[in-house]
Structure formats: C-alpha cells, structure tokens
Scaffold this motif. Sequence first.
Motif, short mmCIF file in Angstrom:
data_model
loop_
_atom_site.label_atom_id
_atom_site.label_comp_id
_atom_site.label_asym_id
_atom_site.label_seq_id
_atom_site.Cartn_x
_atom_site.Cartn_y
_atom_site.Cartn_z
N LEU A 94 0.85 -1.19 0.00
CA LEU A 94 0.00 0.00 0.00
C LEU A 94 0.89 1.23 0.00
O LEU A 94 1.65 1.45 0.94
CB LEU A 94 -0.92 -0.01 1.23
CG LEU A 94 -2.16 -0.88 1.06
CD1 LEU A 94 -1.87 -2.32 1.40
CD2 LEU A 94 -3.30 -0.36 1.90
N SER A 96 0.15 4.22 0.40
CA SER A 96 -0.23 5.26 1.36
C SER A 96 0.22 4.92 2.78
O SER A 96 0.04 5.74 3.68
CB SER A 96 -1.74 5.45 1.34
OG SER A 96 -2.39 4.21 1.60
N LYS A 97 0.79 3.74 2.98
CA LYS A 97 1.20 3.35 4.32
C LYS A 97 2.73 3.19 4.40
O LYS A 97 3.36 2.81 3.42
CB LYS A 97 0.54 2.03 4.72
CG LYS A 97 -0.98 2.10 4.85
CD LYS A 97 -1.49 0.83 5.52
CE LYS A 97 -2.98 0.60 5.35
NZ LYS A 97 -3.86 1.68 5.74
N PHE A 105 -0.48 -4.27 8.77
CA PHE A 105 -1.82 -4.28 8.17
C PHE A 105 -2.56 -5.62 8.31
O PHE A 105 -3.70 -5.64 8.81
CB PHE A 105 -1.69 -3.85 6.70
CG PHE A 105 -3.00 -3.54 6.04
CD1 PHE A 105 -4.00 -2.85 6.69
CD2 PHE A 105 -3.24 -3.95 4.73
CE1 PHE A 105 -5.20 -2.55 6.07
CE2 PHE A 105 -4.43 -3.66 4.09
CZ PHE A 105 -5.42 -2.98 4.77
N LEU A 109 -6.07 -6.28 10.33
CA LEU A 109 -7.26 -6.85 9.69
C LEU A 109 -7.78 -8.04 10.47
O LEU A 109 -8.98 -8.21 10.64
CB LEU A 109 -6.93 -7.27 8.25
CG LEU A 109 -6.63 -6.17 7.25
CD1 LEU A 109 -6.25 -6.76 5.91
CD2 LEU A 109 -7.82 -5.24 7.09
N GLN B 136 -13.36 -4.06 5.06
CA GLN B 136 -11.97 -3.75 5.40
C GLN B 136 -11.16 -3.34 4.18
O GLN B 136 -10.28 -2.49 4.27
CB GLN B 136 -11.32 -4.98 6.05
CG GLN B 136 -11.80 -5.24 7.48
CD GLN B 136 -11.17 -6.49 8.07
OE1 GLN B 136 -11.05 -7.51 7.39
NE2 GLN B 136 -10.77 -6.43 9.32
N GLY B 140 -9.69 0.11 4.62
CA GLY B 140 -8.28 -0.04 4.95
C GLY B 140 -7.34 0.16 3.77
O GLY B 140 -6.20 0.57 3.94
N ALA B 141 -7.83 -0.17 2.57
CA ALA B 141 -6.92 -0.12 1.42
C ALA B 141 -7.41 0.84 0.33
O ALA B 141 -6.68 1.75 -0.08
CB ALA B 141 -6.74 -1.52 0.83
N PRO B 144 -7.75 4.84 1.52
CA PRO B 144 -6.43 5.46 1.74
C PRO B 144 -5.60 5.56 0.46
O PRO B 144 -4.94 6.57 0.22
CB PRO B 144 -5.75 4.52 2.75
CG PRO B 144 -6.85 3.80 3.42
CD PRO B 144 -7.95 3.69 2.43
#
Lengths: 336, 221
Positions: A94, A96-97, A105, A109, B136, B140-141, B144
């Motif tokens: 990701l 953005s992370k 992550f 989850l 999620q 979560g993905a 973002p």
Amino acid sequence: MIEFQDIEKTYEVDGRSVSALREVGLRVEPGEVFGIIGHSGAGKSTLLRLINLIERPTAGRVRVDGRDVTDYTGWQLLNLRREIGMIFQHFNLLSSKTVRANVAFPMKLAGTYGAQAIRERVEELLARVGLADQANKYPSQLSGGQKQRVGIARALACKPKILLCDEATSALDPQTTQSVLELISDINLELGITVVLVTHEMDAIRRVCDRVAVMDGGEIVESGDSADVFLHPKHPTTHSFVFEREHVDEDERREDFAHVPGRIVKLTLRGEATYRPILGDLAQQTGVDYSILSGRVDHIKRTPYGQLTLSLVGGDVDQAMRELERSDVHVEVIRQ
Amino acid sequence: MSELLPNVRWWEIGVASWDTVLMVGGSLLFIVLLGLPLGVLLFLTGKRQLLEQPALYGVVSFVVNVLRSVPFIILLIVMIPVTVIIVGTSLDVAGVIPPLVAAGTPFFARLVETSLREVDRGVIEATQAMGASTRQIVLGALLPEALPGIIAGITVTAITLVSYAAMAGVVGGGGLGDLAIRYGYQRFQTDVMIITVVLLVVFVQLLQMIGDRLVLYFSRR
C-alpha cells in the motif's frame, strides 16, 4: 498440505468458454518448497490463486491442511486466507502506508492482535528481513528488493502455514533475485512453512525448490523431484526451460562436435559422486582417453550435480561405459 | 478609490463574499458525505469489481447521469418544492444548498468512482489475500490509496460549485455571482462586475492551491 484433485477452470470470454486449467491433480507436502514453472498463460498463477480461493475452480476439489476448502465462504474463507501468506511480482504494497504500517496491516485486519503485540511482531519481522532501519519509509522510497522484503515480512505477519509466491522475483535484477530466493529458502527452513513458488525462471526452481511441476496450456506436463526434472527433462516444455537457461542451442552444438573424433557421451553425476575423481579412475582402468567438450558443476537446491559432455577415444570404450554406469553415473550417448 | 469604483459598496461585497463561501462550504460538506458512499457503491458494483451487481449499477448510474445532465439553473427552479420541504424555505443561502447538493453529489460520486478505479488491482488482490472483508478492503486499502485522487475530486467539485453558486440569484440566494448579475449586468455598473469577478477568480485560485497542496501532502507515490 495442499491437494488439487481433478481441477478444471474455464473462463467466459465474450460468450466463449476458454479453458485455463485442465485435469490438474497435485499434492504439495508439508514443509517443502514446491515450484510451478510455465510460460505466461500456462495457468500457473491461476492454479496458485486456487489455494487461497482468490480464484475458484469450475470443477474439482482443493484441500488445504486436510480440509476441503473448495466451497468456503464468509468467515471460513477469511480465516483460511489468514493462514496463507502471499507475495507478488509487483509487491502490491500500500503506497499510502509506511513500511511499518504495511507489515502491521494483516494483523490489524485479523483483529486478534493487541497494539503492543503488533508493534513487537513488526519489529521482529523487519529485523528478520533486514529492514529494521527502514520502518518509517514509504514503499516509493525503497528499491525493488527492499519492497519484496517488506512483502515477505507482511506475508509472514500472521504466522501462516503456507507462503504463496507469485513470480516474486520476476521484476528483480539477478543479484536481488538471488538474495530474495535465499530469504525464502531460509524462512522455509527456519519456520517449516510450506512454500509454493510460481515462476517462469528455471533458476528460481533450481535454487530453492524441492519438487517442481511444469505447466503448459493449462495442464501439468511433468512433475517430480527438482533434480530429476532438471537433469532429465522429458517434456519439450521442460526441455526448453532447462536449455534456455544454459543458453545452448542443441543443433548448433551437434555441428560443433561434428569434427570431434570418438564416441560422444553426456554424463550426469549427482550427489557425492559429483566430487569423485571418476574420469581419472576411468582412464586408468580402461585405457580410454577423454576430452571434455562442455560441462557444468553446480547444485540444485542442496544437491550437487555435474553434467559433462565427453568424447571418448582409444582403449575399451564399451567397458568404460559399463564402468560409468556401475558408479552411479547416468550416461547418455549423443553420438556413437 | 471611490472615484475609481463609484458604485462599489464594500459592505455589500463583503456580505456577498461570505454568502458564496457559505453556499460552497455548506453544500460541499453534504456533497462529500453523500457522494463518497455513492462513489464507493458505483465502484464496487461496477463491472469485474468486488460486488459486481449489473442491475444496481445500471440504476444508480442512470440516476447519476440524469442529475448530471440537467442544467443547474433548471435544477434550481425544479427543486423549489423539494427545497422547501428540506430546509423550510427556497430563499437565501439555505434555499440554494439543496439544489447545489443535488447537482454536486452525482458529479463528485463519479470522480470518486474514477479515482477508486485507479487504485492498483494488485493492491486490492493483496488485501483480499490477507483475509480482509469487503468493508476492510474499502476502509483499509481502497480509500487510503485513492485519497489523493479523492482530494483532487473535492477541489474540482468545490470550483464547480463556485460557478453554480453564481446562479443562486435566481432564487434570491445572494452571493458574488448574484451581485455581478444584478449590479454589474442589469444596472451596467461595470466596476461592481470587475470587483466580483476578481474576487471569484481569487476564490477559485485559493481553492485550487489548497487542493493541490493537500494532494501533494497525501501522495506517497
């Protein structure tokens, strides 16, 4: 650990059905590194995705860890996926992370880890893949090899029993490929995790896989011990993979040997035999003389092997051949 | 100053500016609150997506297209009865916000859908493979990862609202656009026209600048 039984997979494309997998049957044993090799479009990535049910078979059964998972849905499916880590050709982090958040992550989850547990596990994983000092960077600030290491750390976060590698080294340069393969191999040994590795590079198979299946046109055309498949390829597709790697054109080579006198044979040695002074013994015992036309001494996974092409002249050539076979050397006559 | 701009009454300009800010800001808030889920719905139910639902997608998509094809000036008038029900009046700033929301929401929802489509499919697949539920995956993905695109969408929507809000005078909504039409156009007070247009330009520039800064801040690529 993983079992495919009579798998069929067809896609509907513009109203026509296209077959992606045909009559696939396969067993992956616990703790082994299993390779699936094939050209693009052979169905290997589809097969890999049946294990965590990102793709579902049209017919046939998939078993993971003794359970028939083919019809899993809902929470059962999500829990199954949490037991299976996966890494990808293009890493799929990701953007953005941060590195730290990417590795955390899957644990977030899952919802079963406390903040403290997550923090400790992330530190431990990043240290294991050698990226402890990169935790606060974003994926765009990392090299390809580093990204794949983050991918591996992320895949291992929830302590999976199975690690799926989808062309995990195909976007990396040869040196990085080697270090990533070594990491996968080490993890397999340390954690006893079962690894299924999809690739189109014979080199990746040779370095890490215990067993291998070769796929072509949606079917498994050959499978077995990596060393057997690698040293004695039977199917034309396997042949093309093995020789592509050695950059050898067999026809060209035959022409090169045309003016060489004597009988031309190809010897395959495996295991400890690789390092024994077989040729010297042979010359003394049978009086043949030999010249080495081409050769390679290397190892497959941890098994050393040698492949030599010789021309034998003088002495008792037939006796020499018998002698070789007696000392566990596989002999293939290329020219009488 | 007063010789150069004889007709400009600054307090009136100030009130009009504030009204424009209220109209744009107020409607933008509701547009984001409504358009974001609508955009997510459009994305998820679309072809080859996580919750593919051709019938639902078809209906929502059709409604969105209809709302987007009605010219705002007509929407403003057609919506008067609805506006009265929602905010109790069809006049003033409050009376303009419902039609602005009705026009801006489908526009913004499409922008959200587009930016979600631009998220790397591999990232969605990886998140799926981790055992994430659809909820999620979205929270979560997807969101973002699409955040810079969504912020850019909010910026574009806000700027569109500035020009829509200029038509608010039709229902007595006030604002800079209204001032420009009533004084600048209908009473030939060119100085008022120039001032309002300059203020609108400055307003749009500011919105764009803030939006660009935010996009840059949230982009990690």
